[in-house]
Every structure is written in C-alpha cells, then in structure tokens.
Design an enzyme around this catalytic site. Structure first.
Site, PDB file in Angstrom:
ATOM      1  N   PHE A 246       0.876  -1.120  -0.099  1.00 56.53           N
ATOM      2  CA  PHE A 246      -0.085  -0.042   0.092  1.00 56.53           C
ATOM      3  C   PHE A 246       1.116   1.209   0.196  1.00 56.53           C
ATOM      4  O   PHE A 246       0.573   2.302   0.783  1.00 56.53           O
ATOM      5  CB  PHE A 246      -1.080   0.132   1.135  1.00 56.53           C
ATOM      6  CG  PHE A 246      -1.860  -1.072   1.116  1.00 56.53           C
ATOM      7  CD1 PHE A 246      -2.989  -1.152   0.255  1.00 56.53           C
ATOM      8  CD2 PHE A 246      -1.430  -2.142   2.057  1.00 56.53           C
ATOM      9  CE1 PHE A 246      -3.640  -2.399   0.354  1.00 56.53           C
ATOM     10  CE2 PHE A 246      -2.445  -3.518   2.096  1.00 56.53           C
ATOM     11  CZ  PHE A 246      -3.575  -3.472   1.017  1.00 56.53           C
ATOM     12  N   SER A 247       1.934   1.119  -0.735  1.00 50.49           N
ATOM     13  CA  SER A 247       2.883   2.353  -1.017  1.00 50.49           C
ATOM     14  C   SER A 247       2.187   3.440  -1.741  1.00 50.49           C
ATOM     15  O   SER A 247       1.413   3.241  -2.744  1.00 50.49           O
ATOM     16  CB  SER A 247       3.993   1.846  -1.587  1.00 50.49           C
ATOM     17  OG  SER A 247       4.668   0.908  -0.812  1.00 50.49           O
ATOM     18  N   GLU A 263      -0.090  -1.666   5.344  1.00 51.70           N
ATOM     19  CA  GLU A 263      -1.560  -1.818   5.945  1.00 51.70           C
ATOM     20  C   GLU A 263      -2.586  -1.054   5.343  1.00 51.70           C
ATOM     21  O   GLU A 263      -2.613   0.021   5.010  1.00 51.70           O
ATOM     22  CB  GLU A 263      -1.634  -1.225   7.508  1.00 51.70           C
ATOM     23  CG  GLU A 263      -2.806  -1.545   8.180  1.00 51.70           C
ATOM     24  CD  GLU A 263      -2.681  -1.141   9.600  1.00 51.70           C
ATOM     25  OE1 GLU A 263      -3.588  -1.646  10.463  1.00 51.70           O
ATOM     26  OE2 GLU A 263      -1.583  -0.714  10.247  1.00 51.70           O
ATOM     27  N   LYS A 279      -1.542  -5.753  14.322  1.00 51.47           N
ATOM     28  CA  LYS A 279      -1.257  -5.320  15.549  1.00 51.47           C
ATOM     29  C   LYS A 279      -0.340  -6.462  16.005  1.00 51.47           C
ATOM     30  O   LYS A 279      -0.994  -7.666  15.909  1.00 51.47           O
ATOM     31  CB  LYS A 279      -2.253  -5.140  16.632  1.00 51.47           C
ATOM     32  CG  LYS A 279      -2.753  -3.827  16.658  1.00 51.47           C
ATOM     33  CD  LYS A 279      -1.899  -3.094  17.700  1.00 51.47           C
ATOM     34  CE  LYS A 279      -2.025  -1.670  17.594  1.00 51.47           C
ATOM     35  NZ  LYS A 279      -1.151  -0.792  16.879  1.00 51.47           N
TER      36      LYS A 279
END
Length: 461
Positions: A246-247, A263, A279
C-alpha cells in the site's frame, strides 16, 4: 475477464516497474502513484497512476478550498460529506478496471478533529492541509497479474479529450529521458522522544490502563531531518529498500508524501467491505533464516500480541458495523502472519456488507482514524495521544487511497510514511501499549518499525 472498460481506454505496453511510467507524467500537477510494489499476485496486483485532477480539495483550519480548474471557492462543510456530495455528481458504472477516475489523496490523522472534540496540546509543526484530495478524470492502470496496462477515463472532464494524444505520447517510454536530479539530507536526524522521555510517556499510559481509563494506546515517536532536492529520488530508493503493498507517492506542490505502508485501512468492492488491521510486530533477520523463522513463530505464539490484535479487531468491528448491514460482520482470518522487508506482523481480516444507504466515504468517516493506530477506546486513546506526544501527527496514521466514481475504494493506513515540505523530511513510528507491555521492548519495536526509513536517511546522506 471481459473487455468492459470505459470508452476512453487505450491499452499500453506492459512494464514491470510502474515507476518508469510515472516518471513520464509527474510533471503534471498533483501526480500520484498508488504503488503495490508488485508484492503479491492479489494484494500487489494493480498500480494506479494519475495526475492533473480537474477538481482539488484542501482542508485546513475548519474550511475546505475547492478548486475546479481556475474557479475557487471555500466552504465550511464536513470534509468527508463534502467529498461524498462531489463524487455523487460524477457517479459511473463499475468496470473491470479497479479505478477509472475519482478521488485520490490523503486524509490526515488530524482530520479526526472534524469528527471529535479533542484537546489542543501537541505542537502542530506540519503546516499542511488536513485533507488534500484530487478528483482525477484519467489514470494509468498497471495489472501485474495479467501483465497488461491501460490509460483509461470516463471522459467526464472536456480537457481529458484534448490532452489524450499528449498523454499517449508521454507514456511512450521510447521517449523517456534520464534525470540528473538528486535528493540530499542536510542535517543530522533528530526525534521528539529520547529513551527516558519515551519511557515517561509509556509509564503514564500504563497508569491510565491500570486505572481503567483505557485498554490500549498507540504511542509514536517523530523523526526529522532537513533535506533538499527531488523527493522522487528518495521514494525510488525507499520502495527498493522496503517494498510494501500500500505504498504511495503523492505530490500536491506544497507537500510530498512518500509512503511504504504495509497496512490496508478499508476496501470497498461493490457492497463488500474489508479492513485488515495490523497489531503485533517482530523484527526480521534476513541474514539468519532460522532466527527469522523463530521470530515469526514467537509472534504467532504470543498471547500478548494476539490480545492486542483482538482489541483492535473488536474496535473495528464496531466501527464498520455503524454503516454495514446488521449481522454481516465477519472475521474470516484472525491473527495471520504477514512478513515484510524489515518486520513480521500479525494481521486480521474483517469483512462486512455495506448498507444500501451508505457509501465508501461514509464508511471511511465512520472508521476514521483507523483504530489500529489509536487504541481502545478510540476517543480516550486519541486524547491521551494528544497529551503525551509532543507533536501533532499530521498525515501519519491517517489514510491515503482512492474512491472511484463507481463507489469502490481502497485506502491504506499511512504508517512507514515520510512527509516532505519546507525542506523538512519527517517520519514516525509507534506501537500499541497494553497492560503487560514492556517499556524496553516497546522502545525497541519503535526503532524496528522505523528501520527502513532510518536506513534510507543514512543512504541519502
């Protein structure tokens, strides 16, 4: 896959590295690259490149400036609902491509102040908008699974038809030129917590937890250097050192975002909703495969990390439940191990069905900011963050992504993210503190998460 594409769609030669295509269009205003880094056949399938939005929205100090070509106006409406209304005016059918125009941009963590009343204690050293969104009429889609590439648009902006031949010429890589630009770090790296001040804040959080005031609080450390030059050079180095699904590279002209986030915050596909909170973290040891495997196993076996993850799963189930059909929330994949360039993570998947009266934007609003980077309960955790962190977070722990004209959405949590403006490069790293957290371990975890960005600073010096 059938050929159900928007009418203005031209297939381009496939290139494995989308950075080469993006380099050709980033001289347009507001260029953005949603970069999957080709990390996996599914999560890393698509890259989305766009530039020259025909509408921009910038929110700061309680109001939003809307620019539509050369016309500007300022409104004081809720920025999420304002964006929702604008997208309704351009509603389009779903196609086989993940994005064929719509909103792309960032929602800063501090946009949460438009939704909740929070104290104002931390220093705001960012001096950038709380939201910067472009409404893009065209995009380049790179499909790494099918090894195909398209320039696509619904043609909602008349300007798109005029520049289409120019875009095709620019995206012809045979005309690409080498760049001699540089990016240089010009000061030592500083941070807003040393070990003793971090541990003092940690102790206050533990006291709040003991008193029953909260269950978990994410505490983050901010790093800063001065720098000069072209941040695209820095981003290309970052994506090589720390590829992540998710860059993002996003340049509004006044601020540039360099994100290597692992994330996902929220995805909407039709009515299907998905969120994947992280987490639980362990460092990687790529020089010792056996030690690396042991670190991964220790994370999977950790009751503390699972409990920490479960708290956030419950929080997010509640958040998405506000706008999803009753009874539709599921957790099909809890506590899965996902490994990245510098760390192992525990990742849970939560799904739901979006209510017919809701939209991707109202879902984002209901979940903002993401619970995995605040704590639980969310509002109290955010109050404690404001009390204990010396600086506002700005973009860090906000979200970047797209919301298409078709109503589909994919957004990240902006962790492992660098922000460049006013010749200052900033980044953060943090972790969730719970009742049985250890101060030394948490302080080390912060630096494990910051490792790729600290290494990049060393590389650029």
């Amino acid at each position: 896959m059938n050929a159900d594409y928007p009418s203005l769609t031209t297939e381009l030669p496939y290139v494995e590295d989308s950075a080469a295509l993006f380099s050709q269009i980033r001289d347009y205003p507001w260029p953005v690259m949603l970069d999957s880094a080709n990390t996996s056949p599914e999560v890393g399938r698509y890259d989305i490149l766009a530039a020259a939005p025909f509408i921009t929205l910038e929110t700061a100090a309680g109001s939003t400036q809307i620019s539509h070509h050369h016309n500007k106006r300022t409104v004081t409406l809720d920025p999420f609902l304002l964006l929702n209304d604008i997208l309704k005016d351009y509603k389009q059918r779903t196609t086989d491509l993940p994005f064929a125009g719509g909103a792309i941009g960032y929602f800063a963590y501090d946009l949460g102040r438009y939704l909740e009343v929070l104290p104002e204690l931390a220093e705001d050293a960012e001096h950038i908008p709380d939201m910067a969104i472009g409404i893009y009429d065209w995009a380049v889609i790179v499909d790494h699974k099918l090894k195909r590439c398209w320039l696509t648009s619904h043609g909602l902006d008349p300007q798109t038809h005029k520049i289409w031949p120019e875009l095709l010429q620019k995206l012809n890589l045979s005309t690409a030129k080498e760049t001699s630009d540089t990016f240089t770090i010009t000061s030592p790296l500083t941070s807003n917590f040393d070990e003793s001040s971090y541990k003092a804040a940690f102790a206050k959080i533990k006291a709040y937890i003991t008193e029953g005031d909260c269950y978990q609080v994410n505490l983050a450390k901010r790093f800063e250097v001065t720098a000069e030059g072209d941040p695209w050079i820095a981003y290309q180095a970052l994506r090589k050192q720390n590829s992540a699904p998710f860059s993002v590279y996003f340049d509004t002209g006044s601020v540039t975002i360099l994100s290597s986030s692992p994330e996902r915050l929220l995805r909407v596909d039709g009515a299907k909703v998905e969120t994947k909170p992280i987490k639980g973290t362990r460092p990687r040891d790529l020089n010792n495969p056996e030690k690396d495997r042991q670190l991964a196993q220790s994370l999977q076996a950790s009751l503390k990390d699972r409990a920490e993850n479960l708290m956030i799963v419950d929080l997010l189930r509640n958040d998405i439940g506000k706008v999803c059909e009753p009874g539709s929330i599921r957790v099909p994949q809890p506590f899965a191990l996902e490994s990245f360039a510098t760390v192992h993570h525990l990742v849970s998947t939560i799904t739901g069905t979006l209510a017919k009266t809701e939209s991707a934007v109202t879902l984002l609003r209901a979940c903002f900011p993401g619970g995995s980077i605040t704590g639980a309960p969310k509002l109290r955790a955010m109050e404690i963050i404001e009390e204990l962190e010396p600086h506002r977070r700005g973009i860090y722990c906000g979200s970047i992504g797209y919301i298409g004209f078709d109503g589909n959405m994919d957004t990240n949590i902006t962790i492992r993210t660098m922000v460049f403006s006013d010749n200052r490069l900033r980044f953060w790293a943090g972790g969730g503190i719970v009742a049985d957290s250890d101060a030394d371990e948490e302080y080390q975890e912060v630096h494990d998460k910051a490792a790729a960005m600290i290494n990049l600073i060393k590389f650029l010096q």
